[in-house]
Design a protein around this motif. Structure first.
Motif, PDB file in Angstrom:
ATOM      1  N   TRP A  66       0.819  -1.220   0.000  1.00  0.00           N
ATOM      2  CA  TRP A  66       0.000   0.000   0.000  1.00  0.00           C
ATOM      3  C   TRP A  66       0.847   1.261   0.000  1.00  0.00           C
ATOM      4  CZ3 TRP A  66      -4.949  -0.503  -1.073  1.00  0.00           C
ATOM      5  CH2 TRP A  66      -5.601  -1.711  -0.770  1.00  0.00           C
ATOM      6  N   VAL A  67       0.554   2.145  -0.947  1.00  0.00           N
ATOM      7  CA  VAL A  67       1.130   3.488  -0.949  1.00  0.00           C
ATOM      8  C   VAL A  67       0.182   4.386  -0.170  1.00  0.00           C
ATOM      9  CG1 VAL A  67       1.695   5.501  -2.367  1.00  0.00           C
ATOM     10  CG2 VAL A  67       2.334   3.213  -3.151  1.00  0.00           C
ATOM     11  N   THR A  68       0.724   5.029   0.867  1.00  0.00           N
ATOM     12  CA  THR A  68      -0.117   5.871   1.731  1.00  0.00           C
ATOM     13  C   THR A  68       0.282   7.338   1.693  1.00  0.00           C
ATOM     14  OG1 THR A  68       1.353   5.422   3.581  1.00  0.00           O
ATOM     15  CG2 THR A  68      -0.566   3.979   3.356  1.00  0.00           C
ATOM     16  N   HIS A  69       1.501   7.613   1.184  1.00  0.00           N
ATOM     17  CA  HIS A  69       1.987   8.993   1.143  1.00  0.00           C
ATOM     18  C   HIS A  69       2.556   9.307  -0.233  1.00  0.00           C
ATOM     19  CE1 HIS A  69       1.792   8.281   5.454  1.00  0.00           C
ATOM     20  NE2 HIS A  69       1.861   9.582   5.655  1.00  0.00           N
TER      21      HIS A  69
ATOM     22  N   LEU B 139      -2.122  10.460   1.654  1.00  0.00           N
ATOM     23  CA  LEU B 139      -3.159  10.391   0.621  1.00  0.00           C
ATOM     24  C   LEU B 139      -4.542  10.234   1.251  1.00  0.00           C
ATOM     25  CD1 LEU B 139      -1.407   7.943  -1.873  1.00  0.00           C
ATOM     26  CD2 LEU B 139      -1.308  10.446  -1.821  1.00  0.00           C
TER      27      LEU B 139
ATOM     28  N   HIS C 280       2.895  -0.137   3.975  1.00  0.00           N
ATOM     29  CA  HIS C 280       2.291  -1.382   4.452  1.00  0.00           C
ATOM     30  C   HIS C 280       2.403  -2.465   3.381  1.00  0.00           C
ATOM     31  CE1 HIS C 280       0.483   1.505   7.193  1.00  0.00           C
ATOM     32  NE2 HIS C 280       0.129   0.500   7.977  1.00  0.00           N
TER      33      HIS C 280
ATOM     34  N   TRP D  84       5.371   6.754  -1.152  1.00  0.00           N
ATOM     35  CA  TRP D  84       5.892   5.853  -0.127  1.00  0.00           C
ATOM     36  C   TRP D  84       4.975   4.661   0.128  1.00  0.00           C
ATOM     37  CZ3 TRP D  84      10.763   6.442   1.267  1.00  0.00           C
ATOM     38  CH2 TRP D  84      11.354   7.705   1.156  1.00  0.00           C
TER      39      TRP D  84
ATOM     40  N   LEU E 110      -3.482   3.621  -2.030  1.00  0.00           N
ATOM     41  CA  LEU E 110      -3.374   3.027  -3.367  1.00  0.00           C
ATOM     42  C   LEU E 110      -2.527   1.776  -3.260  1.00  0.00           C
ATOM     43  CD1 LEU E 110      -2.323   6.380  -5.100  1.00  0.00           C
ATOM     44  CD2 LEU E 110      -4.638   5.427  -5.020  1.00  0.00           C
TER      45      LEU E 110
END
Lengths: 478, 478
Positions: free
Chosen positions: A96-99, A105, B99, B96, A109
């Motif tokens: 998971w991309v969170t930033h 975000l 997870h 980034w 994604l």
């Protein structure tokens, strides 16, 4: 500073097959480990194999009318969740991309584990009419799956693949596409990789998340375990309904199209290593070998030897052979070991005596056989010998598959075969999940497929004794 | 259900160039927007252009001894931070991953914005001796940069590119590689894309994060703005020292190697659209056009027309031309507009009268010129006409570049040129950052490059009046 690592022995494949595999992928300079677990660097020699695989498959896909596209590498969580079975299958193992930059975000994604949802979203924008169908798309890319245990080629958190995605006006056309692409994979495995396959259908338990039917080509490795070579899925109109993909048919009524996807990955490189390799290292099938022929000059400081080696290279190159020569200052013995490790199908030795006799010596990597080749016949003999190597590899692998696929009529019989001999077991099956799970629990094997070529092993299910519906091939799988 | 979207007008390019660009990339079916801002779908027609670009460049790279590899898509934060200037340049704009599956990662991983750090880490594992040098690597992949404003092709959060990375024993060899690859880009732009370039060096301010020197090929678009076509960087041994990459030289002493990288991206597709396109849509240079010739049968239900169209296709295909015909039930007028929008370099019209006269009519996309071609001369005339289209496009773009590059001796003069005429300004420069910033502030232009072909515009810097060191080309850049 000599490259002394080359003379180190690799682990005996019949003593510790897993360690042998690791030794081969590192010493043949296929793989380097990156700083992140499960992310492997494909070094030039491995990538060149993949490029040869890509080139053959891509040409075939395009001959059949497919076009390449590029979908984004990231999928919004909400999009991944649109098809229920699909998200259940994939959500547990995505990254998971969170930033983005300094900002968190609004919606996380995932890095694509597969791209069905992206293709469907796109199709929901662009499909209008029956005139637009079929849509025959393919994508070459890498995907991520956050696996717990990882091994080069066989199980990576990132791997390369192609994923074909197609839309059709009718279920019949989509089913035909699914079968067609399975046959492309089967032909490719057998004719390009010298890997014999069993073609068949996956059980409900083993099929792809979201598919109606999944078809597979299954291969047997040297250690008698199974490796899935490629899969082809029929989706019906399930995704189309979930994503609202519709088209105006010839009567101008809105209809849902029918969908397929199909994929083959760099896993197949792991498969060909484990199918053909031996205790001297890699053995590459000639049709995908980056170097098909390695010319080694012997006593290369004697007059005329280097010139003659260069002449052989340029003649073979002109004949369409992927050929190189090694004129470094290493010894011939070092070079022989090096290109055996790298699995080059044919070695050509040329020295002063050979030149005198108008010949060279070809050494087959698969059998070690030495063949004297008249220089005058180079352009016909070498391609023929490469064909012999391909057939030799195929026949050996086929024998391994046939000799190690055994029928069983009872669970006890199946368990004994698996425990004492390994390999595949073929049994009848009633079709119930309970019996499939029992085979796993009691005999330690999973269903590989229900082969298209069915045999009548018995009347009743190997587990429960109820009337049998299908013959299933079972095995321990990579 | 007719595809009526095709007959809609696109925005006039001289009224609103940005809107014209958006209209072209959507109506020519190059791009679809995904659900995530800045992530664009490359539809089959766009991807086919990219494949043609890849094929030409990849062949050239390999002729020069480069090998393709695959590095991981994710970079650990600690690895990205190893080279100070590099991390400062890229960290603010990366995505980034925090997870994997259900677990939070111990160290966050960025999706690669570029792969210098990965190549360096790999080289620190595998480089041993001078015998291993040079290492000439390239990678085809996509990279992510979390841009605030995004546009198809020109500025995406994800884009495709190739990134070459090489290691050399000496600074001279590395410098020569940097120049060689810049020349590959310049040749490619001019000879394959019909885009004239200015070759030169970037100023300190504009160079790549972590590079000693950055070289560039700069192009001028239809609206007279600049687009960077490709860049080539010389790194010295800075990364090698930061990553501990060493080799044993011929005297068996440990030494640091010298490094380069160079890249060209799908941005160049945006560039060729904005260089050659017109108010009827896309105009593709023949050498990268997916379809070079489109055969349109006229009055196609008359006897013999479809057969003759098919014959033209098969003859041109045999002559090595990428050719298709459209035999759908749309009108010839619809088809003309469709393939004008898609920028197909040549249209061939064939109808009953043409057949009677043993000819067809070729229509050039670049000039609209109609040329009668005797069918007997098809295989020689069509390739010649495609060559003419290439030269026509190149000459027109070259004229735009020359006519719109003007010398200025004072800041006032530069400002007036930029404000009233647009295009590039060439001035002398003292080399100070302060003057470069003043040009941006007062005249609104940034330095594009210090061209290799220097001219003597004046004795003194355009800003401060101190002695000049270099002539600089300035412009407004995409």
């Amino acid at each position: 500073m000599a490259k002394d690592k080359k003379v180190e022995q690799i682990t005996d494949m019949d003593v510790d097959f897993a360690q042998w595999f690791t030794d081969v992928v590192t010493k043949a300079e296929l793989i380097d480990y990156s700083g992140v677990k499960g992310f492997f660097i494909l070094r030039p020699y491995a990538y060149a194999i993949w490029e040869n695989i890509q080139s053959i498959l891509d040409t075939r896909f395009k001959e059949l009318g497919h076009e390449n596209v590029s979908m984004p590498v990231l999928i919004p969580e909400s999009l991944l969740q649109k098809e229920k079975d699909h998200v259940e299958g994939f959500a547990p193992e995505v990254a998971w991309v969170t930033h983005g930059g300094a900002e968190e975000l609004a919606e996380r994604l995932c890095v694509r584990p597969t791209s069905e949802t992206l293709f469907c979203d796109h199709w929901s924008h662009v499909l209008r009419s029956w005139r637009d169908l079929p849509m025959l798309y393919n994508q070459w890319c890498s995907v991520l799956r956050w696996e717990k245990t990882t091994r080069p080629f066989l199980r990576g958190r990132e791997f390369h693949w192609q994923e074909g995605h197609t839309l059709h006006a009718t279920p019949e056309e989509a089913e035909a596409e699914t079968q067609q692409m399975l046959n492309v994979y089967a032909d490719f495995c057998e004719n390009s990789l010298a890997m014999p396959v069993i073609k068949g259908q996956k059980t409900e338990k083993e099929k792809f998340a979201g598919a109606v039917d999944t078809y597979t080509v299954e291969c047997m490795m040297h250690d008698k375990k199974a490796l899935q070579g490629g899969t082809s899925h029929y989706f019906g109109d399930g995704f189309a309904r979930a994503f609202g993909i519709q088209f105006a048919d010839k009567e101008n009524k809105l209809a849902y199209p029918h969908q397929t996807s199909w994929g083959m990955s760099t896993r197949i490189i792991g498969g060909l290593i484990m199918t053909h390799g031996d205790n001297s290292g890699l053995v590459l099938p000639p049709r995908i070998a980056p170097i098909q022929v390695m010319v080694i000059p012997v006593a290369m400081h004697k007059e005329g030897v280097l010139d003659k080696a260069a002449e052989l290279v340029s003649r073979l190159k002109a004949a369409g052979i992927r050929v190189k020569s090694d004129v470094s200052d290493q010894s011939p013995g070092w070079k022989f070991a090096e290109y055996e490790m790298k699995g080059v199908p044919l070695r050509l030795e040329i020295g002063p005596k050979d030149i005198e006799n108008g010949q060279c010596v070809a050494v087959r990597r698969d059998s070690g056989e030495k063949i004297t080749v008249a220089l005058a016949e180079l352009e016909t003999r070498i391609p023929a010998l490469l064909g012999d190597v391909h057939r030799g590899l195929y026949e050996k692998a086929k024998k391994n598959l046939i000799d190690n696929t055994r029928p069983a009529k009872t669970l006890e019989e199946a368990r004994t075969i698996v425990a004492e001999k390994g390999g595949f077991v073929k049994t009848m099956w009633c079709g119930d999940l309970a019996c499939e799970l029992k085979m796993k629990e009691d005999a330690g094997v999973s269903s590989r497929c229900m082969p298209f070529e069915q045999e009548h092993v018995a009347d009743t299910c190997v587990c429960c004794g109820k009337p049998a519906k299908k013959m299933v091939i079972w095995g321990v799988a990579y």
